[in-house]
Design a protein around this motif. Sequence first.
Motif, mmCIF file in Angstrom:
data_model
loop_
_atom_site.group_PDB
_atom_site.id
_atom_site.type_symbol
_atom_site.label_atom_id
_atom_site.label_comp_id
_atom_site.label_asym_id
_atom_site.label_seq_id
_atom_site.Cartn_x
_atom_site.Cartn_y
_atom_site.Cartn_z
ATOM 1 N N GLU A 1 -12.964 3.172 25.736
ATOM 2 C CA GLU A 1 -12.462 2.969 24.383
ATOM 3 C C GLU A 1 -11.669 4.146 23.833
ATOM 4 O O GLU A 1 -10.950 3.977 22.853
ATOM 5 N N ARG A 2 -11.784 5.288 24.436
ATOM 6 C CA ARG A 2 -11.038 6.439 23.923
ATOM 7 C C ARG A 2 -10.077 7.003 24.976
ATOM 8 O O ARG A 2 -8.872 6.955 24.792
ATOM 9 N N LEU A 3 -10.634 7.506 26.059
ATOM 10 C CA LEU A 3 -9.808 8.216 27.030
ATOM 11 C C LEU A 3 -8.788 7.294 27.701
ATOM 12 O O LEU A 3 -7.594 7.581 27.699
ATOM 13 N N ASN A 4 -9.228 6.183 28.251
ATOM 14 C CA ASN A 4 -8.295 5.274 28.924
ATOM 15 C C ASN A 4 -7.266 4.693 27.952
ATOM 16 O O ASN A 4 -6.097 4.531 28.307
ATOM 17 N N GLN A 5 -7.688 4.394 26.737
ATOM 18 C CA GLN A 5 -6.734 3.884 25.738
ATOM 19 C C GLN A 5 -5.697 4.940 25.381
ATOM 20 O O GLN A 5 -4.518 4.617 25.212
ATOM 21 N N ASP B 1 -3.270 5.237 28.312
ATOM 22 C CA ASP B 1 -2.348 4.091 28.288
ATOM 23 C C ASP B 1 -1.324 4.223 27.172
ATOM 24 O O ASP B 1 -0.141 3.925 27.369
ATOM 25 N N TRP B 2 -1.751 4.663 25.987
ATOM 26 C CA TRP B 2 -0.833 4.796 24.853
ATOM 27 C C TRP B 2 0.250 5.815 25.160
ATOM 28 O O TRP B 2 1.444 5.548 24.967
ATOM 29 N N TYR B 3 -0.148 6.996 25.644
ATOM 30 C CA TYR B 3 0.835 8.038 25.953
ATOM 31 C C TYR B 3 1.738 7.630 27.107
ATOM 32 O O TYR B 3 2.936 7.930 27.103
ATOM 33 N N ASP B 4 1.187 6.931 28.075
ATOM 34 C CA ASP B 4 1.992 6.443 29.198
ATOM 35 C C ASP B 4 3.042 5.447 28.703
ATOM 36 O O ASP B 4 4.229 5.562 29.042
ATOM 37 N N ASP B 5 2.611 4.479 27.893
ATOM 38 C CA ASP B 5 3.548 3.477 27.351
ATOM 39 C C ASP B 5 4.630 4.133 26.498
ATOM 40 O O ASP B 5 5.816 3.793 26.610
ATOM 41 N N LYS B 6 4.235 5.059 25.631
ATOM 42 C CA LYS B 6 5.214 5.727 24.769
ATOM 43 C C LYS B 6 6.188 6.567 25.585
ATOM 44 O O LYS B 6 7.385 6.608 25.288
ATOM 45 N N SER B 7 5.693 7.234 26.602
ATOM 46 C CA SER B 7 6.564 8.031 27.456
ATOM 47 C C SER B 7 7.594 7.146 28.150
ATOM 48 O O SER B 7 8.791 7.467 28.155
ATOM 49 N N ILE B 8 7.157 6.043 28.698
ATOM 50 C CA ILE B 8 8.062 5.109 29.372
ATOM 51 C C ILE B 8 9.089 4.554 28.392
ATOM 52 O O ILE B 8 10.288 4.487 28.703
ATOM 53 N N GLU C 1 7.054 15.189 26.186
ATOM 54 C CA GLU C 1 5.770 15.558 25.576
ATOM 55 C C GLU C 1 4.703 14.489 25.828
ATOM 56 O O GLU C 1 3.560 14.807 26.174
ATOM 57 N N TYR C 2 5.065 13.221 25.648
ATOM 58 C CA TYR C 2 4.101 12.148 25.898
ATOM 59 C C TYR C 2 3.682 12.120 27.368
ATOM 60 O O TYR C 2 2.519 11.877 27.677
ATOM 61 N N ARG C 3 4.622 12.360 28.275
ATOM 62 C CA ARG C 3 4.280 12.391 29.700
ATOM 63 C C ARG C 3 3.345 13.549 29.993
ATOM 64 O O ARG C 3 2.383 13.413 30.746
ATOM 65 N N ARG C 4 3.618 14.718 29.376
ATOM 66 C CA ARG C 4 2.768 15.889 29.595
ATOM 67 C C ARG C 4 1.334 15.618 29.126
ATOM 68 O O ARG C 4 0.370 15.910 29.842
ATOM 69 N N ILE C 5 1.205 15.030 27.959
ATOM 70 C CA ILE C 5 -0.126 14.738 27.424
ATOM 71 C C ILE C 5 -0.833 13.701 28.287
ATOM 72 O O ILE C 5 -2.017 13.853 28.598
ATOM 73 N N CYS C 6 -0.128 12.670 28.678
ATOM 74 C CA CYS C 6 -0.704 11.630 29.535
ATOM 75 C C CYS C 6 -1.234 12.241 30.833
ATOM 76 O O CYS C 6 -2.366 11.956 31.244
ATOM 77 N N GLU C 7 -0.434 13.084 31.453
ATOM 78 C CA GLU C 7 -0.847 13.701 32.719
ATOM 79 C C GLU C 7 -2.001 14.685 32.518
ATOM 80 O O GLU C 7 -2.881 14.794 33.372
ATOM 81 N N THR C 8 -2.024 15.370 31.390
ATOM 82 C CA THR C 8 -3.140 16.276 31.088
ATOM 83 C C THR C 8 -4.429 15.479 30.932
ATOM 84 O O THR C 8 -5.479 15.869 31.471
ATOM 85 N N LEU C 9 -4.363 14.360 30.206
ATOM 86 C CA LEU C 9 -5.552 13.519 30.033
ATOM 87 C C LEU C 9 -6.015 12.928 31.364
ATOM 88 O O LEU C 9 -7.221 12.880 31.643
ATOM 89 N N LYS C 10 -5.074 12.501 32.187
ATOM 90 C CA LYS C 10 -5.437 11.991 33.518
ATOM 91 C C LYS C 10 -6.113 13.079 34.349
ATOM 92 O O LYS C 10 -7.107 12.823 35.035
ATOM 93 N N HIS C 11 -5.568 14.279 34.279
ATOM 94 C CA HIS C 11 -6.134 15.410 35.016
ATOM 95 C C HIS C 11 -7.587 15.638 34.598
ATOM 96 O O HIS C 11 -8.474 15.777 35.454
ATOM 97 N N GLU C 12 -7.828 15.662 33.297
ATOM 98 C CA GLU C 12 -9.193 15.854 32.797
ATOM 99 C C GLU C 12 -10.103 14.726 33.276
ATOM 100 O O GLU C 12 -11.235 14.958 33.703
ATOM 101 N N LYS C 13 -9.618 13.502 33.224
ATOM 102 C CA LYS C 13 -10.400 12.337 33.651
ATOM 103 C C LYS C 13 -10.795 12.451 35.126
ATOM 104 O O LYS C 13 -11.966 12.269 35.478
ATOM 105 N N VAL D 1 -6.952 18.161 23.269
ATOM 106 C CA VAL D 1 -5.579 17.798 23.662
ATOM 107 C C VAL D 1 -4.979 16.835 22.643
ATOM 108 O O VAL D 1 -3.848 17.022 22.181
ATOM 109 N N ILE D 2 -5.739 15.818 22.279
ATOM 110 C CA ILE D 2 -5.252 14.815 21.320
ATOM 111 C C ILE D 2 -5.027 15.440 19.953
ATOM 112 O O ILE D 2 -4.007 15.208 19.304
#
Length: 148
Positions: A9-13, A16-23, A85-97, A123-124
């Motif tokens: 409900e938090r991390l995966n969402q 996904d949000w940062y990934d979608d926005k980056s794309i 920036e959105y890609r960087r945050i998305c990848e940082t969150l994936k790294h933590e996960k 990060v968020i």
Amino acid sequence: MEKEEYMNERLNQQIDWYDDKSIKHQRIYKCWKIAQIILSATIPFAAGYIDSIKVLSVVVGVMGVIVTSIEGILTMGKYHENWIEYRRICETLKHEKYMFLTGTGVYKNEASFPNLVERVESVISQENVNWAALNYEDNTKNGGKING
């Protein structure tokens, strides 16, 4: 909140949000930039025929206006900056996960879930602070007008 609930409900969402926005921002940026490059490259070619085709002087002028307008749109929308920036945050969150899921790095100990939550929320939160600062800066430059 349990681990699974937080992950779903938090991390995966957020990932996904940062990934979608980056794309989305990448697509917008590249489409506008390709149009700008093509128009910019066409202007000198078309200008070479202005003497023989009089209407081309108007066309070349309009193309110049469009090229300049595209640059303004890209600058105002900050599509390139947001994409990166959105890609960087998305990848940082994936790294933590993935570090958490594999129990490596700072997630080796028993307090790994609280560490994950703290690091992810940091990060968020930092991204939200950066966004607010950028919009405040833009707001003061625009004479107090609100930017969305």
